[in-house]
Write a protein that holds these residues in place. Structure first.
Motif, mmCIF file in Angstrom:
data_model
loop_
_atom_site.group_PDB
_atom_site.id
_atom_site.type_symbol
_atom_site.label_atom_id
_atom_site.label_comp_id
_atom_site.label_asym_id
_atom_site.label_seq_id
_atom_site.Cartn_x
_atom_site.Cartn_y
_atom_site.Cartn_z
ATOM 1 N N THR A 17 0.820 -1.208 0.000
ATOM 2 C CA THR A 17 0.000 0.000 0.000
ATOM 3 C C THR A 17 0.856 1.261 0.000
ATOM 4 O O THR A 17 1.796 1.370 0.782
ATOM 5 C CB THR A 17 -0.899 0.029 1.257
ATOM 6 O OG1 THR A 17 -1.700 -1.144 1.287
ATOM 7 C CG2 THR A 17 -1.787 1.255 1.273
ATOM 8 N N LEU A 32 -5.122 4.990 3.563
ATOM 9 C CA LEU A 32 -4.535 3.681 3.297
ATOM 10 C C LEU A 32 -5.685 2.791 2.840
ATOM 11 O O LEU A 32 -6.646 2.590 3.578
ATOM 12 C CB LEU A 32 -3.887 3.118 4.565
ATOM 13 C CG LEU A 32 -2.857 4.020 5.232
ATOM 14 C CD1 LEU A 32 -2.387 3.418 6.553
ATOM 15 C CD2 LEU A 32 -1.687 4.278 4.302
ATOM 16 N N HIS A 34 -7.112 -0.712 0.323
ATOM 17 C CA HIS A 34 -6.847 -1.964 -0.375
ATOM 18 C C HIS A 34 -6.727 -1.705 -1.869
ATOM 19 O O HIS A 34 -7.543 -0.985 -2.446
ATOM 20 C CB HIS A 34 -7.985 -2.965 -0.156
ATOM 21 C CG HIS A 34 -8.081 -3.468 1.239
ATOM 22 N ND1 HIS A 34 -7.388 -4.576 1.668
ATOM 23 C CD2 HIS A 34 -8.793 -3.025 2.305
ATOM 24 C CE1 HIS A 34 -7.679 -4.797 2.941
ATOM 25 N NE2 HIS A 34 -8.515 -3.871 3.349
#
Length: 118
Positions: A17, A32, A34
């Motif tokens: 990430t 942050l 996925h």
């Protein structure tokens, strides 16, 4: 003491990430998320302590993470882990980075948040 750079390094190495800065009005707020589904698992912000019910006049870095409700009450201590700023307070917590130690605990909470938001 943990820094936003520590967080960014950890999530890059462990989850691939990179921070995303989607808020023009708040250029230091880093999401942050996925890569697979775009869901947030963390948010790093710099806010005034008063927004969190803390004393101080200079902005501090915080990390918002998703956390199971049954763990929230036990984690919150009114000093370095608080009800989430600007998020659902039942499911999210805010961690004051300059006050938290050791890193391992925070990294475990990041992993928990990452898994909860898959």
């Amino acid at each position: 003491m943990l820094t936003r750079e520590d967080i960014f390094k950890h999530v890059k190495e462990n989850y691939g990430t990179l921070p995303d800065y989607p808020f023009r009005k708040f250029p230091n707020f880093a999401v942050l998320r996925h890569a697979s589904n775009g869901k947030w698992y963390g948010l790093v912000m710099n806010v005034l302590p008063e927004k969190l019910g803390l004393d101080g006049n200079e902005k501090i870095d915080i990390l918002n993470l998703k956390c199971p409700p049954e763990l929230n009450a036990g984690l919150r201590n009114g000093r370095d882990i608080l009800p989430a700023y600007h998020m659902n307070k039942e499911h999210w917590i805010s961690i004051v980075l300059k006050r938290i130690d050791p890193k391992g605990e925070v990294y475990h909470l990041i992993e928990e948040s990452f898994n909860l938001t898959k």
